[in-house]
Write an enzyme that holds these catalytic residues in place. Sequence first.
Site, mmCIF file in Angstrom:
data_model
loop_
_atom_site.group_PDB
_atom_site.id
_atom_site.type_symbol
_atom_site.label_atom_id
_atom_site.label_comp_id
_atom_site.label_asym_id
_atom_site.label_seq_id
_atom_site.Cartn_x
_atom_site.Cartn_y
_atom_site.Cartn_z
ATOM 1 N N SER A 102 -14.858 51.934 -6.443
ATOM 2 C CA SER A 102 -16.512 50.988 -5.661
ATOM 3 C C SER A 102 -16.961 52.674 -4.446
ATOM 4 O O SER A 102 -17.611 53.355 -5.819
ATOM 5 C CB SER A 102 -15.666 49.931 -4.506
ATOM 6 O OG SER A 102 -16.590 49.892 -3.990
ATOM 7 N N ASP A 152 -18.604 40.441 -10.802
ATOM 8 C CA ASP A 152 -18.634 41.145 -9.772
ATOM 9 C C ASP A 152 -20.160 40.884 -8.062
ATOM 10 O O ASP A 152 -20.763 41.189 -9.223
ATOM 11 C CB ASP A 152 -18.660 42.619 -10.288
ATOM 12 C CG ASP A 152 -18.623 43.493 -9.167
ATOM 13 O OD1 ASP A 152 -18.902 43.644 -7.993
ATOM 14 O OD2 ASP A 152 -17.791 44.581 -8.500
ATOM 15 N N HIS A 183 -15.133 42.075 -7.902
ATOM 16 C CA HIS A 183 -15.257 43.880 -7.295
ATOM 17 C C HIS A 183 -13.676 44.040 -7.827
ATOM 18 O O HIS A 183 -13.344 45.598 -7.229
ATOM 19 C CB HIS A 183 -15.825 43.490 -6.597
ATOM 20 C CG HIS A 183 -16.152 45.389 -5.845
ATOM 21 N ND1 HIS A 183 -17.278 45.667 -6.845
ATOM 22 C CD2 HIS A 183 -16.227 45.866 -4.839
ATOM 23 C CE1 HIS A 183 -17.587 47.662 -6.493
ATOM 24 N NE2 HIS A 183 -16.622 46.959 -5.020
HETATM 25 C C1 MLT Z 1 -21.362 51.167 -2.307
HETATM 26 O O1 MLT Z 1 -21.674 50.922 -1.086
HETATM 27 O O2 MLT Z 1 -20.943 52.788 -2.333
HETATM 28 C C2 MLT Z 1 -21.091 50.226 -2.671
HETATM 29 O O3 MLT Z 1 -22.070 49.714 -2.309
HETATM 30 C C3 MLT Z 1 -19.848 49.128 -3.031
HETATM 31 C C4 MLT Z 1 -19.002 50.057 -1.921
HETATM 32 O O4 MLT Z 1 -18.009 50.717 -1.373
HETATM 33 O O5 MLT Z 1 -18.789 49.177 -0.878
#
Ligand code: MLT
Length: 200
Positions: A102, A152, A183
């Site tokens: 992420s 996701d 996700h």
């Molecule tokens: C981010 O902010 O890098 C992405 O949206 C995913 C997350 O870390 O929540």
Amino acid sequence: MKHIFQKGTDASKPTLLLLHGTGGTEQDLLPLAEMIDNEANILSVRGNILENGMPRFFKRLAEGVFDEEDLIYRTNELHEFLNEAAAKYEFDRNNIIAVGYSNGANIAASLMFHYQDSLRGASLHHPMVPRRGIELPGLTGKQVFISAGMNDPICPSQESEDLKEILENAGAAVELHWENSGHQLTISEVKAATKWYQAL
Ligand code: MLT
């Protein structure tokens, strides 16, 4: 940067750079590294940003909307940190494979978007396109694994397709792996990433 370094038992193996998701810490992905390669060095880093108490690797303006100026600054900071860590812990700077989830996958992708030789490769779990409309360095010889969830809510499937295409256009070899999931990081995608890693 706050981090954990664990020296591996086989010096010929890469160093696994572990980059957690929003709200995580440098502890989170240690079990994952153990599954991917239990003989490699591990460098697990905590993001320097705090968003309502949750560690991240760069600021965002809203969900999925990145603060580009901070992204560029933090990408450079991590790149420099890798240079320093390689000298301090005496591992091969040219043999780092990032494993990011992420937000951690996004900064790993950003390292590849901005620096030709920061990473040898990356296993990106549920990443987004870190920046659009820029010219990437030549990434011929770089290996990337992307895993994405078909449902996701944070990362639409087009985003994963776009990231693959952008990296491939810069010369990287990219494997895109789909999970019938959202996700979350699944065991089956870690298994697929391990297979990709073993073929490097
Ligand atoms: C981010 O902010 O890098 C992405 O949206 C995913 C997350 O870390 O929540």
